[in-house]
Design a protein around this motif. Structure first.
Motif, PDB file in Angstrom:
ATOM      1  N   PHE A   1     -22.825   8.362 -14.420  1.00 47.06           N
ATOM      2  CA  PHE A   1     -23.054   7.209 -13.653  1.00 47.06           C
ATOM      3  C   PHE A   1     -21.490   7.371 -12.931  1.00 47.06           C
TER       4      PHE A   1
ATOM      5  N   ALA B   1     -18.786   5.318 -10.480  1.00 44.56           N
ATOM      6  CA  ALA B   1     -18.552   3.902 -10.093  1.00 44.56           C
ATOM      7  C   ALA B   1     -17.425   4.063  -8.880  1.00 44.56           C
ATOM      8  N   GLY B   2     -16.253   3.550  -9.551  1.00 46.47           N
ATOM      9  CA  GLY B   2     -15.355   3.917  -8.215  1.00 46.47           C
ATOM     10  C   GLY B   2     -14.709   5.212  -8.173  1.00 46.47           C
ATOM     11  N   GLY B   3     -15.120   5.995  -9.112  1.00 44.52           N
ATOM     12  CA  GLY B   3     -14.910   7.581  -9.060  1.00 44.52           C
ATOM     13  C   GLY B   3     -13.232   7.840  -9.192  1.00 44.52           C
ATOM     14  N   HIS B   4     -12.591   6.980  -9.722  1.00 46.75           N
ATOM     15  CA  HIS B   4     -11.104   7.293  -9.735  1.00 46.75           C
ATOM     16  C   HIS B   4     -10.774   7.818 -11.184  1.00 46.75           C
ATOM     17  N   SER B   5     -11.775   8.319 -12.086  1.00 45.18           N
ATOM     18  CA  SER B   5     -11.573   8.846 -13.354  1.00 45.18           C
ATOM     19  C   SER B   5     -12.492  10.011 -13.320  1.00 45.18           C
ATOM     20  N   LEU B   6     -13.736   9.857 -12.934  1.00 48.07           N
ATOM     21  CA  LEU B   6     -14.574  10.901 -12.950  1.00 48.07           C
ATOM     22  C   LEU B   6     -14.610  11.946 -11.962  1.00 48.07           C
TER      23      LEU B   6
ATOM     24  N   THR C   1     -13.215   0.302 -10.927  1.00 47.30           N
ATOM     25  CA  THR C   1     -13.755  -1.044 -11.534  1.00 47.30           C
ATOM     26  C   THR C   1     -13.579  -1.020 -12.854  1.00 47.30           C
TER      27      THR C   1
ATOM     28  N   ASP D   1      -5.572   0.513 -19.130  1.00 46.44           N
ATOM     29  CA  ASP D   1      -5.216  -0.872 -19.417  1.00 46.44           C
ATOM     30  C   ASP D   1      -6.238  -1.741 -19.918  1.00 46.44           C
TER      31      ASP D   1
HETATM   32  C1  LIG Z   1      -3.857   8.131  -9.393  1.00 45.54           C
HETATM   33  C2  LIG Z   1      -4.201   7.153 -10.585  1.00 45.54           C
HETATM   34  C3  LIG Z   1      -3.617   6.283 -11.627  1.00 45.54           C
HETATM   35  C4  LIG Z   1      -4.324   5.734 -12.231  1.00 45.54           C
HETATM   36  N1  LIG Z   1      -3.473   4.712 -13.127  1.00 45.54           N
HETATM   37  C5  LIG Z   1      -4.354   4.062 -14.044  1.00 45.54           C
HETATM   38  C6  LIG Z   1      -3.401   3.068 -14.801  1.00 45.54           C
HETATM   39  O1  LIG Z   1      -2.353   2.745 -14.571  1.00 45.54           O
HETATM   40  N2  LIG Z   1      -4.381   2.266 -15.748  1.00 45.54           N
HETATM   41  C7  LIG Z   1      -5.719   2.524 -15.863  1.00 45.54           C
HETATM   42  O2  LIG Z   1      -6.043   1.802 -16.663  1.00 45.54           O
HETATM   43  N3  LIG Z   1      -6.324   3.385 -14.969  1.00 45.54           N
HETATM   44  C8  LIG Z   1      -5.622   4.082 -14.077  1.00 45.54           C
HETATM   45  N4  LIG Z   1      -6.457   4.849 -13.622  1.00 45.54           N
HETATM   46  C9  LIG Z   1      -7.814   5.126 -13.693  1.00 45.54           C
HETATM   47  C10 LIG Z   1      -8.502   3.919 -12.925  1.00 45.54           C
HETATM   48  O3  LIG Z   1      -8.335   2.672 -13.353  1.00 45.54           O
HETATM   49  C11 LIG Z   1     -10.005   4.142 -12.774  1.00 45.54           C
HETATM   50  O4  LIG Z   1     -10.613   3.583 -11.615  1.00 45.54           O
HETATM   51  C12 LIG Z   1     -10.773   3.919 -14.022  1.00 45.54           C
HETATM   52  O5  LIG Z   1     -10.554   4.353 -15.105  1.00 45.54           O
HETATM   53  C13 LIG Z   1     -12.207   4.177 -13.938  1.00 45.54           C
HETATM   54  O6  LIG Z   1     -13.059   3.481 -13.123  1.00 45.54           O
HETATM   55  P1  LIG Z   1     -13.885   3.898 -11.856  1.00 45.54           P
HETATM   56  O7  LIG Z   1     -14.535   2.865 -11.520  1.00 45.54           O
HETATM   57  O8  LIG Z   1     -13.224   4.553 -11.139  1.00 45.54           O
HETATM   58  O9  LIG Z   1     -15.067   4.767 -12.730  1.00 45.54           O
HETATM   59  P2  LIG Z   1     -15.567   6.461 -12.604  1.00 45.54           P
HETATM   60  O10 LIG Z   1     -14.460   7.197 -12.191  1.00 45.54           O
HETATM   61  O11 LIG Z   1     -16.599   6.370 -11.494  1.00 45.54           O
HETATM   62  O12 LIG Z   1     -16.210   6.528 -13.903  1.00 45.54           O
HETATM   63  C14 LIG Z   1     -15.713   6.832 -15.097  1.00 45.54           C
HETATM   64  C15 LIG Z   1     -16.597   6.875 -16.261  1.00 45.54           C
HETATM   65  O13 LIG Z   1     -17.121   5.638 -16.633  1.00 45.54           O
HETATM   66  C16 LIG Z   1     -18.726   5.971 -16.460  1.00 45.54           C
HETATM   67  N5  LIG Z   1     -19.116   4.695 -15.736  1.00 45.54           N
HETATM   68  C17 LIG Z   1     -18.898   4.244 -14.640  1.00 45.54           C
HETATM   69  N6  LIG Z   1     -19.300   2.861 -14.411  1.00 45.54           N
HETATM   70  C18 LIG Z   1     -20.094   2.702 -15.364  1.00 45.54           C
HETATM   71  C19 LIG Z   1     -21.038   1.813 -15.845  1.00 45.54           C
HETATM   72  N7  LIG Z   1     -20.852   0.493 -15.135  1.00 45.54           N
HETATM   73  N8  LIG Z   1     -21.676   1.759 -16.958  1.00 45.54           N
HETATM   74  C20 LIG Z   1     -21.601   2.818 -17.719  1.00 45.54           C
HETATM   75  N9  LIG Z   1     -20.621   4.001 -17.471  1.00 45.54           N
HETATM   76  C21 LIG Z   1     -20.032   3.855 -16.182  1.00 45.54           C
HETATM   77  C22 LIG Z   1     -18.804   7.148 -15.462  1.00 45.54           C
HETATM   78  O14 LIG Z   1     -20.232   7.896 -15.828  1.00 45.54           O
HETATM   79  C23 LIG Z   1     -17.516   7.925 -15.839  1.00 45.54           C
HETATM   80  O15 LIG Z   1     -18.137   8.643 -17.100  1.00 45.54           O
HETATM   81  C24 LIG Z   1      -5.770   5.624 -12.428  1.00 45.54           C
HETATM   82  C25 LIG Z   1      -6.536   6.570 -11.739  1.00 45.54           C
HETATM   83  C26 LIG Z   1      -5.820   7.463 -10.603  1.00 45.54           C
HETATM   84  C27 LIG Z   1      -6.734   8.215  -9.700  1.00 45.54           C
END
Ligand SMILES: Cc1cc2nc3c(=O)[nH]c(=O)nc-3n(C[C@H](O)[C@H](O)[C@H](O)COP(=O)(O)OP(=O)(O)OC[C@H]3O[C@@H](n4cnc5c(N)ncnc54)[C@H](O)[C@@H]3O)c2cc1C
Length: 293
Positions: free
Chosen positions: A30, A32-37, A111, A124
């Protein structure tokens, strides 16, 4: 680096999303925000053959009060939580935690559901949902189920979610009278992630003793955890500085503490104790203020 090629899918409904995930199994992910994947895909630490974009499922982005709970849709961004007037009033630990995540750009895209599903050991949200004793709800072709936060984080970047389960909601009980909560974090100087992050919830009795303590800790071990030894040490005790100090000493007990370039296991354990004490002190102060409000 450029990610390995993949097929991109945009489901229009939750049912379609979980059906696609069931069809692709381990080859699907999946988005979502893409900021980890996406960073992981660019580093080729993840190479899904099928990307199932959840961002069209706008119904999964909400914050609402229902009875004794606040319900947050999994696609709700960190920024929306940080700026929610409802949460500032009903569950201020959540905006307080959101404020600590990354920077404005990250908070605008990332997200809460993606953060929890990713289960990064330094993220966090896991600490906050553990301390709040939240329920995490997921949907798959087999139906819907709820998981207690304490059972959700299984290991390093591994949760109790099956590969075809979409995390849909975080259900948070509202804090009662005489209850306070706080989040204390030491930021990694480069990434902003938690070197150590501690969320504490404290409920006080009328006589000032601790009725209930719940503590969630991130950044210390391979996964976020409930610090049950800290909680037990506080139960029934007066919330004095001496008791808070003694309880915080248990913060890293029984944990396989991370060691890396930035902090040895010994230093991280020390940080866990210091930030646990700070979170407990702040939560007690707020609990006392709530009791007299
Ligand atoms: C520069 C930078 C700094 C950051 N600093 C921090 C920080 O200080 N603290 C912190 O906590 N995070 C931090 N992050 C991470 C950020 O919070 C991410 O947004 C978060 O970890 C992942 O959320 P996402 O929506 O981007 O998920 P995605 O990157 O899209 O997905 C992450 C994973 O979750 C799965 N997934 C996503 N949504 C669902 C769902 N609804 N159901 C089942 N599986 C799902 C995906 O398949 C993937 O495996 C940082 C990221 C960056 C790029």
């Amino acid at each position: 680096m450029i990610p390995q090629s993949f097929e991109y899918h945009v489901p229009r409904t939750l049912e379609e999303a979980s059906r696609l995930a069931a069809q692709f199994g381990a080859d699907g992910k999946f988005l979502a925000g893409g900021h980890s994947l996406i960073p992981m895909m660019k580093l080729r630490l993840a190479a899904p053959k099928h990307l199932i974009d959840l961002t069209c499922l706008r119904d999964l982005a909400y914050i609402r009060e229902e009875g004794e709970h606040v319900r947050i849709g999994a696609l709700t961004t960190h920024f929306r939580i940080e700026s929610s007037a409802l949460l500032k009033e009903k569950c201020p630990l959540l905006p307080e935690t959101a404020r600590e995540i990354g920077d404005v750009q990250v908070r605008n895209r990332g997200t809460i559901g993606g953060n929890l599903a990713h289960s990064d050991p330094a993220a966090d949200w896991p600490a906050a949902v553990l301390a709040l004793e939240a329920e995490l709800r997921a949907v798959s072709p087999r139906g819907e189920r709820g998981m207690a936060a304490k059972d959700f984080f299984v290991d390093l970047m591994t949760t109790a979610l099956a590969s075809d389960e979409v995390l849909v909601e975080i259900k948070v009980p509202q804090l009662g009278h005489g209850t306070g909560a706080a989040y204390a974090k030491l930021h990694h100087p480069a990434s902003g992630y938690a070197m150590v992050g501690v969320a504490a919830v404290i409920a006080l009795r009328d006589n000032g003793a601790v009725e209930r303590a719940a503590v969630g800790i991130t950044g210390v071990g391979p996964k976020a955890y409930r610090a049950f030894a800290v909680e037990t040490a506080l139960h029934g005790k007066p919330a004095t500085q001496a008791h808070l100090n003694a309880a915080a000493a248990h913060a890293a007990e029984g944990v396989d503490v991370n060691a890396d370039l930035y902090a040895s296991a010994e230093y991280r354990s020390h940080l866990a104790r210091v930030y646990t004490r700070r979170a407990l002190e702040a939560a007690v102060k707020r609990a006392r203020a709530a009791a007299t409000a």
